[in-house]
Design a protein around this motif. Sequence first.
Motif, PDB file in Angstrom:
ATOM      1  N   GLY A 243      -4.249  52.760 -17.451  1.00 47.59           N
ATOM      2  CA  GLY A 243      -4.218  53.489 -18.712  1.00 47.59           C
ATOM      3  C   GLY A 243      -5.597  53.802 -19.263  1.00 47.59           C
ATOM      4  O   GLY A 243      -6.600  53.805 -18.546  1.00 47.59           O
ATOM      5  N   ASP A 244      -5.669  54.064 -20.563  1.00 47.69           N
ATOM      6  CA  ASP A 244      -6.922  54.397 -21.249  1.00 47.69           C
ATOM      7  C   ASP A 244      -7.627  53.128 -21.726  1.00 47.69           C
ATOM      8  O   ASP A 244      -6.984  52.112 -22.005  1.00 47.69           O
ATOM      9  CB  ASP A 244      -6.641  55.273 -22.471  1.00 47.69           C
ATOM     10  N   ASN A 245      -8.961  53.229 -21.854  1.00 46.52           N
ATOM     11  CA  ASN A 245      -9.757  52.164 -22.477  1.00 46.52           C
ATOM     12  C   ASN A 245      -9.594  50.835 -21.750  1.00 46.52           C
ATOM     13  O   ASN A 245      -9.358  49.787 -22.369  1.00 46.52           O
ATOM     14  CB  ASN A 245      -9.382  51.994 -23.953  1.00 46.52           C
TER      15      ASN A 245
ATOM     16  N   ASN B  38      -6.087  62.312  -3.778  1.00 44.29           N
ATOM     17  CA  ASN B  38      -4.947  61.657  -4.410  1.00 44.29           C
ATOM     18  C   ASN B  38      -5.368  60.800  -5.601  1.00 44.29           C
ATOM     19  O   ASN B  38      -4.539  60.078  -6.167  1.00 44.29           O
ATOM     20  CB  ASN B  38      -4.198  60.794  -3.394  1.00 44.29           C
ATOM     21  N   THR B  39      -6.653  60.864  -5.975  1.00 45.41           N
ATOM     22  CA  THR B  39      -7.173  60.091  -7.099  1.00 45.41           C
ATOM     23  C   THR B  39      -7.516  61.018  -8.258  1.00 45.41           C
ATOM     24  O   THR B  39      -8.193  62.031  -8.075  1.00 45.41           O
ATOM     25  CB  THR B  39      -8.425  59.299  -6.683  1.00 45.41           C
ATOM     26  N   TYR B  40      -7.046  60.657  -9.450  1.00 45.50           N
ATOM     27  CA  TYR B  40      -7.251  61.456 -10.663  1.00 45.50           C
ATOM     28  C   TYR B  40      -7.850  60.549 -11.740  1.00 45.50           C
ATOM     29  O   TYR B  40      -7.293  59.489 -12.035  1.00 45.50           O
ATOM     30  CB  TYR B  40      -5.925  62.034 -11.152  1.00 45.50           C
ATOM     31  N   VAL B  41      -8.989  60.968 -12.318  1.00 46.84           N
ATOM     32  CA  VAL B  41      -9.644  60.157 -13.342  1.00 46.84           C
ATOM     33  C   VAL B  41      -9.837  60.981 -14.606  1.00 46.84           C
ATOM     34  O   VAL B  41     -10.010  62.201 -14.557  1.00 46.84           O
ATOM     35  CB  VAL B  41     -10.994  59.599 -12.846  1.00 46.84           C
ATOM     36  N   GLY B  42      -9.824  60.307 -15.746  1.00 49.38           N
ATOM     37  CA  GLY B  42      -9.928  60.982 -17.033  1.00 49.38           C
ATOM     38  C   GLY B  42     -11.346  61.075 -17.540  1.00 49.38           C
ATOM     39  O   GLY B  42     -12.322  60.855 -16.813  1.00 49.38           O
ATOM     40  N   GLU B  43     -11.476  61.402 -18.841  1.00 46.73           N
ATOM     41  CA  GLU B  43     -12.782  61.516 -19.484  1.00 46.73           C
ATOM     42  C   GLU B  43     -13.431  60.138 -19.645  1.00 46.73           C
ATOM     43  O   GLU B  43     -12.738  59.129 -19.811  1.00 46.73           O
ATOM     44  CB  GLU B  43     -12.628  62.148 -20.868  1.00 46.73           C
ATOM     45  N   GLY B  44     -14.765  60.132 -19.611  1.00 43.47           N
ATOM     46  CA  GLY B  44     -15.486  58.895 -19.854  1.00 43.47           C
ATOM     47  C   GLY B  44     -15.283  57.849 -18.778  1.00 43.47           C
ATOM     48  O   GLY B  44     -15.370  56.648 -19.043  1.00 43.47           O
ATOM     49  N   PHE B  45     -15.019  58.292 -17.548  1.00 41.69           N
ATOM     50  CA  PHE B  45     -14.797  57.352 -16.433  1.00 41.69           C
ATOM     51  C   PHE B  45     -16.140  56.913 -15.852  1.00 41.69           C
ATOM     52  O   PHE B  45     -17.017  57.731 -15.575  1.00 41.69           O
ATOM     53  CB  PHE B  45     -13.957  58.018 -15.350  1.00 41.69           C
ATOM     54  N   TYR B  46     -16.299  55.608 -15.650  1.00 41.54           N
ATOM     55  CA  TYR B  46     -17.508  55.068 -15.034  1.00 41.54           C
ATOM     56  C   TYR B  46     -17.125  54.024 -14.000  1.00 41.54           C
ATOM     57  O   TYR B  46     -16.334  53.108 -14.282  1.00 41.54           O
ATOM     58  CB  TYR B  46     -18.428  54.421 -16.072  1.00 41.54           C
ATOM     59  N   ALA B  47     -17.681  54.162 -12.788  1.00 37.14           N
ATOM     60  CA  ALA B  47     -17.470  53.177 -11.735  1.00 37.14           C
ATOM     61  C   ALA B  47     -18.821  52.679 -11.245  1.00 37.14           C
ATOM     62  O   ALA B  47     -19.686  53.477 -10.861  1.00 37.14           O
ATOM     63  CB  ALA B  47     -16.682  53.782 -10.578  1.00 37.14           C
ATOM     64  N   ASN B  48     -19.006  51.387 -11.256  1.00 40.79           N
ATOM     65  CA  ASN B  48     -20.226  50.796 -10.741  1.00 40.79           C
ATOM     66  C   ASN B  48     -20.197  50.752  -9.206  1.00 40.79           C
ATOM     67  O   ASN B  48     -19.225  51.168  -8.587  1.00 40.79           O
ATOM     68  CB  ASN B  48     -20.428  49.400 -11.344  1.00 40.79           C
TER      69      ASN B  48
ATOM     70  N   ASP C 217      -8.513  57.734 -19.618  1.00 43.69           N
ATOM     71  CA  ASP C 217      -9.801  57.989 -20.267  1.00 43.69           C
ATOM     72  C   ASP C 217     -10.525  56.686 -20.577  1.00 43.69           C
ATOM     73  O   ASP C 217      -9.902  55.662 -20.868  1.00 43.69           O
ATOM     74  CB  ASP C 217      -9.590  58.744 -21.581  1.00 43.69           C
ATOM     75  N   ASN C 218     -11.860  56.762 -20.519  1.00 39.29           N
ATOM     76  CA  ASN C 218     -12.716  55.634 -20.921  1.00 39.29           C
ATOM     77  C   ASN C 218     -12.394  54.367 -20.149  1.00 39.29           C
ATOM     78  O   ASN C 218     -12.231  53.281 -20.722  1.00 39.29           O
ATOM     79  CB  ASN C 218     -12.593  55.386 -22.427  1.00 39.29           C
ATOM     80  N   VAL C 219     -12.327  54.518 -18.835  1.00 38.20           N
ATOM     81  CA  VAL C 219     -12.085  53.379 -17.944  1.00 38.20           C
ATOM     82  C   VAL C 219     -13.395  53.012 -17.255  1.00 38.20           C
ATOM     83  O   VAL C 219     -14.082  53.881 -16.712  1.00 38.20           O
ATOM     84  CB  VAL C 219     -10.997  53.689 -16.911  1.00 38.20           C
ATOM     85  N   PHE C 220     -13.743  51.729 -17.266  1.00 34.76           N
ATOM     86  CA  PHE C 220     -14.935  51.208 -16.600  1.00 34.76           C
ATOM     87  C   PHE C 220     -14.494  50.319 -15.446  1.00 34.76           C
ATOM     88  O   PHE C 220     -13.714  49.383 -15.645  1.00 34.76           O
ATOM     89  CB  PHE C 220     -15.786  50.368 -17.556  1.00 34.76           C
ATOM     90  N   LEU C 221     -15.010  50.609 -14.246  1.00 36.13           N
ATOM     91  CA  LEU C 221     -14.795  49.746 -13.088  1.00 36.13           C
ATOM     92  C   LEU C 221     -16.113  49.060 -12.760  1.00 36.13           C
ATOM     93  O   LEU C 221     -17.123  49.723 -12.507  1.00 36.13           O
ATOM     94  CB  LEU C 221     -14.316  50.551 -11.880  1.00 36.13           C
ATOM     95  N   ALA C 222     -16.129  47.740 -12.759  1.00 36.69           N
ATOM     96  CA  ALA C 222     -17.326  46.963 -12.435  1.00 36.69           C
ATOM     97  C   ALA C 222     -17.573  46.995 -10.920  1.00 36.69           C
ATOM     98  O   ALA C 222     -16.761  47.532 -10.153  1.00 36.69           O
ATOM     99  CB  ALA C 222     -17.149  45.540 -12.948  1.00 36.69           C
TER     100      ALA C 222
END
Length: 218
Positions: free
Chosen positions: A131-133, A71-81, A96-101
């Motif tokens: 959203g993006d960024n 049920n989780t959808y992520v875009g391009e440039g996704f990074y999760a720490n 897109d381009n989402v960073f999770l610390a």
Amino acid sequence: MKERMLNGKPCLTFEKELAEERQHQQRLQFKFNNLDPDDFKGRIALLKEMLGGTGERVWMERPIYFDYGKNTYVGEGFYANTGVTILDGAKVTIGDNVFLAPYVGIYTAGHPVHPHPRNLGIEYNFPVTIGDNVWVGAQTVINPGVTIGSNVVIGSGSVVTKDIPDNVVAVGNPCRVIRKITEEDRNYYFRDMEIDKELYDYAETGVDIENNFGSQGE
């Protein structure tokens, strides 16, 4: 019960079909969390199997936890720490381009306030959209039904209980907008400390990002 869960209605998630889906996800993320650190291709392949949809450039540090994954959808440039937890009884959509610390929690699930229905196992799930960024700071909690706009920074330790608009910095418990993000912010990396032109020029070639983000080991 699955249909009720996905449509924001009260439901019982210990029902057999849902329990089996969670167990399947547990097996996949056990493999993911215990892969050889050098098995980059295996990590990316498992992410694509675990999630409902991903871009080509995605990366998650370990450990991770999902309820269902699909049920989780992520875009391009996704990074999760490390230590990210996503309870995705409802749809979680990340741009897109989402960073999770580290230790960000995204929770679509909740329970009734009164103990009687809660003790019967009744819960609800409302979708979360990012959203993006977007950069979400460490140990932030994103609660059910929240939408976070594009070009947003969420400060560390925030508890996001309401929607956040585009192009802002927001922080706190509950999370509140503290200012807009402007073009002037492009020049700085921390407070009034400027990014030097040489680094900017090098980074904007994109060479290192393309070689090292989401295509490791090739």
